[in-house]
Design a protein around this motif. Structure first.
Motif, PDB file in Angstrom:
ATOM      1  N   SER A 131      31.593  34.648  29.938  1.00 28.01           N
ATOM      2  CA  SER A 131      32.201  35.336  28.710  1.00 28.01           C
ATOM      3  C   SER A 131      31.389  36.640  28.467  1.00 28.01           C
ATOM      4  O   SER A 131      30.152  36.604  28.325  1.00 28.01           O
ATOM      5  CB  SER A 131      32.415  34.148  27.612  1.00 28.01           C
ATOM      6  OG  SER A 131      30.974  34.334  26.938  1.00 28.01           O
ATOM      7  N   ARG A 132      32.158  37.598  27.918  1.00 30.02           N
ATOM      8  CA  ARG A 132      31.408  38.786  27.705  1.00 30.02           C
ATOM      9  C   ARG A 132      30.545  38.445  26.309  1.00 30.02           C
ATOM     10  O   ARG A 132      29.275  39.239  26.616  1.00 30.02           O
ATOM     11  CB  ARG A 132      32.405  39.684  27.259  1.00 30.02           C
ATOM     12  CG  ARG A 132      31.840  41.279  26.823  1.00 30.02           C
ATOM     13  CD  ARG A 132      32.802  42.305  26.374  1.00 30.02           C
ATOM     14  NE  ARG A 132      34.009  42.599  27.647  1.00 30.02           N
ATOM     15  CZ  ARG A 132      33.515  43.392  28.633  1.00 30.02           C
ATOM     16  NH1 ARG A 132      32.606  44.175  28.722  1.00 30.02           N
ATOM     17  NH2 ARG A 132      34.710  43.403  29.468  1.00 30.02           N
ATOM     18  N   ALA A 133      30.510  37.589  25.801  1.00 31.33           N
ATOM     19  CA  ALA A 133      29.752  37.528  24.399  1.00 31.33           C
ATOM     20  C   ALA A 133      28.468  36.772  25.038  1.00 31.33           C
ATOM     21  O   ALA A 133      27.348  36.955  24.562  1.00 31.33           O
ATOM     22  CB  ALA A 133      30.498  36.620  23.282  1.00 31.33           C
ATOM     23  N   GLU A 134      28.673  35.953  25.813  1.00 32.25           N
ATOM     24  CA  GLU A 134      27.504  35.070  26.428  1.00 32.25           C
ATOM     25  C   GLU A 134      26.489  36.077  27.109  1.00 32.25           C
ATOM     26  O   GLU A 134      25.477  36.043  26.840  1.00 32.25           O
ATOM     27  CB  GLU A 134      28.013  33.783  27.126  1.00 32.25           C
ATOM     28  CG  GLU A 134      26.902  33.002  27.819  1.00 32.25           C
ATOM     29  CD  GLU A 134      26.141  32.251  26.809  1.00 32.25           C
ATOM     30  OE1 GLU A 134      25.091  31.578  26.959  1.00 32.25           O
ATOM     31  OE2 GLU A 134      26.542  32.151  25.725  1.00 32.25           O
ATOM     32  N   ALA A 161      32.884  40.072  33.239  1.00 30.25           N
ATOM     33  CA  ALA A 161      32.810  39.643  31.741  1.00 30.25           C
ATOM     34  C   ALA A 161      34.081  39.044  31.489  1.00 30.25           C
ATOM     35  O   ALA A 161      35.240  39.795  31.465  1.00 30.25           O
ATOM     36  CB  ALA A 161      32.746  40.847  30.970  1.00 30.25           C
ATOM     37  N   LEU A 162      34.417  37.815  31.056  1.00 31.76           N
ATOM     38  CA  LEU A 162      35.734  37.222  30.688  1.00 31.76           C
ATOM     39  C   LEU A 162      35.859  37.729  29.220  1.00 31.76           C
ATOM     40  O   LEU A 162      35.006  37.298  28.463  1.00 31.76           O
ATOM     41  CB  LEU A 162      35.441  35.903  30.799  1.00 31.76           C
ATOM     42  CG  LEU A 162      35.827  35.236  32.127  1.00 31.76           C
ATOM     43  CD1 LEU A 162      35.264  33.730  32.136  1.00 31.76           C
ATOM     44  CD2 LEU A 162      37.134  35.359  32.795  1.00 31.76           C
ATOM     45  N   ASP A 163      36.842  38.222  28.902  1.00 28.23           N
ATOM     46  CA  ASP A 163      37.164  38.719  27.638  1.00 28.23           C
ATOM     47  C   ASP A 163      38.216  37.474  26.846  1.00 28.23           C
ATOM     48  O   ASP A 163      38.476  37.878  25.723  1.00 28.23           O
ATOM     49  CB  ASP A 163      37.933  40.103  27.827  1.00 28.23           C
ATOM     50  CG  ASP A 163      37.079  41.337  27.852  1.00 28.23           C
ATOM     51  OD1 ASP A 163      35.856  41.405  27.314  1.00 28.23           O
ATOM     52  OD2 ASP A 163      37.389  42.175  28.795  1.00 28.23           O
ATOM     53  N   LEU A 164      38.692  36.749  27.518  1.00 28.38           N
ATOM     54  CA  LEU A 164      39.426  35.632  27.213  1.00 28.38           C
ATOM     55  C   LEU A 164      40.442  36.111  26.227  1.00 28.38           C
ATOM     56  O   LEU A 164      41.004  35.832  25.131  1.00 28.38           O
ATOM     57  CB  LEU A 164      38.625  34.782  26.185  1.00 28.38           C
ATOM     58  CG  LEU A 164      37.536  33.896  26.807  1.00 28.38           C
ATOM     59  CD1 LEU A 164      36.676  33.280  25.697  1.00 28.38           C
ATOM     60  CD2 LEU A 164      37.948  33.020  28.097  1.00 28.38           C
ATOM     61  N   ALA A 165      41.327  37.272  26.993  1.00 27.52           N
ATOM     62  CA  ALA A 165      42.354  38.000  26.468  1.00 27.52           C
ATOM     63  C   ALA A 165      43.772  37.318  26.499  1.00 27.52           C
ATOM     64  O   ALA A 165      44.755  38.371  26.330  1.00 27.52           O
ATOM     65  CB  ALA A 165      42.014  39.418  26.836  1.00 27.52           C
ATOM     66  N   ASP A 166      43.998  36.279  27.204  1.00 26.95           N
ATOM     67  CA  ASP A 166      45.339  35.830  27.466  1.00 26.95           C
ATOM     68  C   ASP A 166      45.856  34.978  26.357  1.00 26.95           C
ATOM     69  O   ASP A 166      47.081  34.160  26.449  1.00 26.95           O
ATOM     70  CB  ASP A 166      45.094  34.825  28.581  1.00 26.95           C
ATOM     71  CG  ASP A 166      44.954  35.891  29.838  1.00 26.95           C
ATOM     72  OD1 ASP A 166      45.353  36.942  29.895  1.00 26.95           O
ATOM     73  OD2 ASP A 166      44.509  35.022  30.939  1.00 26.95           O
ATOM     74  N   GLY A 170      46.842  25.978  23.677  1.00 25.44           N
ATOM     75  CA  GLY A 170      46.773  24.907  22.385  1.00 25.44           C
ATOM     76  C   GLY A 170      46.076  25.327  21.186  1.00 25.44           C
ATOM     77  O   GLY A 170      46.363  26.490  20.480  1.00 25.44           O
ATOM     78  N   PRO A 171      45.152  24.688  20.923  1.00 27.82           N
ATOM     79  CA  PRO A 171      44.454  24.484  19.564  1.00 27.82           C
ATOM     80  C   PRO A 171      43.245  25.917  19.791  1.00 27.82           C
ATOM     81  O   PRO A 171      42.602  26.252  18.777  1.00 27.82           O
ATOM     82  CB  PRO A 171      43.769  23.282  19.277  1.00 27.82           C
ATOM     83  CG  PRO A 171      43.557  22.695  20.671  1.00 27.82           C
ATOM     84  CD  PRO A 171      44.654  23.276  21.421  1.00 27.82           C
ATOM     85  N   PHE A 172      43.021  26.155  20.973  1.00 25.91           N
ATOM     86  CA  PHE A 172      42.073  27.022  21.204  1.00 25.91           C
ATOM     87  C   PHE A 172      42.288  28.630  20.937  1.00 25.91           C
ATOM     88  O   PHE A 172      43.495  29.043  21.406  1.00 25.91           O
ATOM     89  CB  PHE A 172      41.264  27.061  22.843  1.00 25.91           C
ATOM     90  CG  PHE A 172      40.754  25.514  22.881  1.00 25.91           C
ATOM     91  CD1 PHE A 172      39.705  25.157  22.384  1.00 25.91           C
ATOM     92  CD2 PHE A 172      41.622  24.584  23.732  1.00 25.91           C
ATOM     93  CE1 PHE A 172      39.118  23.880  22.733  1.00 25.91           C
ATOM     94  CE2 PHE A 172      41.150  23.423  23.872  1.00 25.91           C
ATOM     95  CZ  PHE A 172      40.062  22.738  23.448  1.00 25.91           C
ATOM     96  N   ALA A 173      41.419  29.489  20.059  1.00 26.21           N
ATOM     97  CA  ALA A 173      41.963  30.748  19.708  1.00 26.21           C
ATOM     98  C   ALA A 173      42.225  31.585  20.997  1.00 26.21           C
ATOM     99  O   ALA A 173      42.993  32.476  20.715  1.00 26.21           O
ATOM    100  CB  ALA A 173      41.165  31.190  18.712  1.00 26.21           C
ATOM    101  N   SER A 174      41.543  31.365  22.014  1.00 26.18           N
ATOM    102  CA  SER A 174      41.313  32.464  22.875  1.00 26.18           C
ATOM    103  C   SER A 174      41.001  31.703  24.407  1.00 26.18           C
ATOM    104  O   SER A 174      40.418  30.736  24.362  1.00 26.18           O
ATOM    105  CB  SER A 174      40.416  33.587  23.036  1.00 26.18           C
ATOM    106  OG  SER A 174      39.173  33.112  22.657  1.00 26.18           O
ATOM    107  N   SER A 175      41.952  32.272  25.429  1.00 26.38           N
ATOM    108  CA  SER A 175      41.714  31.794  26.809  1.00 26.38           C
ATOM    109  C   SER A 175      41.690  32.919  27.890  1.00 26.38           C
ATOM    110  O   SER A 175      42.302  34.052  27.597  1.00 26.38           O
ATOM    111  CB  SER A 175      42.620  30.956  26.815  1.00 26.38           C
ATOM    112  OG  SER A 175      44.051  31.376  26.908  1.00 26.38           O
ATOM    113  N   SER A 176      41.481  32.585  28.967  1.00 26.70           N
ATOM    114  CA  SER A 176      41.932  33.517  30.249  1.00 26.70           C
ATOM    115  C   SER A 176      42.228  32.461  31.394  1.00 26.70           C
ATOM    116  O   SER A 176      41.553  31.537  31.794  1.00 26.70           O
ATOM    117  CB  SER A 176      40.407  33.898  30.528  1.00 26.70           C
ATOM    118  OG  SER A 176      40.487  35.011  31.672  1.00 26.70           O
ATOM    119  N   ARG A 177      43.299  33.102  32.138  1.00 28.86           N
ATOM    120  CA  ARG A 177      43.863  32.051  33.244  1.00 28.86           C
ATOM    121  C   ARG A 177      43.051  32.569  34.483  1.00 28.86           C
ATOM    122  O   ARG A 177      42.888  33.662  34.748  1.00 28.86           O
ATOM    123  CB  ARG A 177      45.175  32.405  33.513  1.00 28.86           C
ATOM    124  CG  ARG A 177      46.013  32.155  32.368  1.00 28.86           C
ATOM    125  CD  ARG A 177      47.693  32.333  32.548  1.00 28.86           C
ATOM    126  NE  ARG A 177      48.413  31.893  31.141  1.00 28.86           N
ATOM    127  CZ  ARG A 177      48.631  32.682  30.196  1.00 28.86           C
ATOM    128  NH1 ARG A 177      48.209  33.933  30.088  1.00 28.86           N
ATOM    129  NH2 ARG A 177      49.337  32.100  29.309  1.00 28.86           N
TER     130      ARG A 177
END
Length: 276
Positions: A131-134, A161-166, A170-177
């Protein structure tokens, strides 16, 4: 798809790290005053045999890091112990499964602590994602002060860097396929570290939840017990709430990196009881 549990040695940590005591800074400092150690816990990496190619989630411990730990850092010096034989590193174990380094299409790191990124040297030909933040928190001197070891990364290490922009999953606010079919998904599970992610492998109506250090055990996740490392109590509790919500609506095998029962639960496809 087939998922392999790969145990890359063992680790011992303080009990106050596994289950946090107190709140905020007091909870973090309790690790240093705790005299009680865990027993030896496994450190798992995971290999997903997928039609798109093999995906490795976390790379476990690396022997070179055990020999060259930074003795100046109080956590690395006094609060954790590792043991690992050369044949237990992720590379030799994958080869024993018939998976060569060029067969691994992608490596996904839940976070950049030494027992999760220690084996990245085995994957010079794979795309590596974090993840980009990590990655931002782990780099440079500031990263070293936080307990990361960026100076031990291979010189060629340049992760995507994964931006989790997808969007939400479910209950998770952000994701990446992570696959073309969208059946392997990274989701944001901050807490243990601010940029921590988990990887969900969907299989029919159920899933396998590769949790990294979102919790140290299944039982602690069910109890909503955060660890002693997280710098944000509220964020950590929210992540565990989201995980429990997900497990309540999707039958899943929940697999933390250091849970002694993770390999058995994976082998038996043991669904985690819902605690939501």
């Amino acid at each position: 798809m087939r998922i392999h549990a790969i145990q890359t040695g063992q680790v011992r940590i303080k009990q106050a790290q596994v289950a946090g005591r107190g709140y905020g800074l007091r909870r973090q400092l309790a690790i240093f005053t705790d005299a009680d150690w865990t027993g030896w816990l496994p450190t798992f990496a995971w290999a997903i045999e997928h039609p798109d190619g093999v995906i490795v989630v976390d790379t476990g411990q690396g022997g070179h890091l055990l020999r060259n730990r930074e003795s100046w850092h109080p956590y690395l010096r006094w609060e954790v112990a590792f043991r690992l034989e050369p044949e237990e590193e992720v590379g030799p174990q994958l080869r024993a499964l018939g998976i060569g380094p060029r067969d691994v299409r992608r490596v996904v790191l839940t976070h950049l602590h030494v027992d999760h990124d220690g084996g990245i040297g085995h994957f010079p030909h794979s795309a590596i994602a974090v993840s980009r933040a990590e990655f931002a928190r782990a780099k440079g001197l500031a990263g070293r002060l936080r307990g990361y070891l960026p100076n031990a990364w291979p010189s060629w290490f340049d992760p995507t860097a994964l931006d989790l922009a997808d969007g939400p999953f479910g209950p998770f606010a952000s994701s990446s396929r992570l696959t073309r079919a969208g059946d392997v998904v990274a989701v944001a599970t901050p807490g243990h570290t601010a940029g921590h992610i988990s990887v969900i492998v969907q299989d029919g109506a159920g899933s396998v939840f590769l949790a990294g250090d979102a919790s140290y055990t299944e039982a602690l996740m069910q109890a909503g017990q955060i660890d002693g490392v997280s710098s944000n109590d509220a964020l950590s509790h929210r992540t565990l709430d989201q995980i429990r919500t997900y497990l309540s609506i999707t039958p899943s095998v929940y697999l933390p990196t250091h849970d002694p029962d993770s390999a058995r639960r994976l082998g038996q496809a043991e669904i985690t009881p819902s605690a939501a």
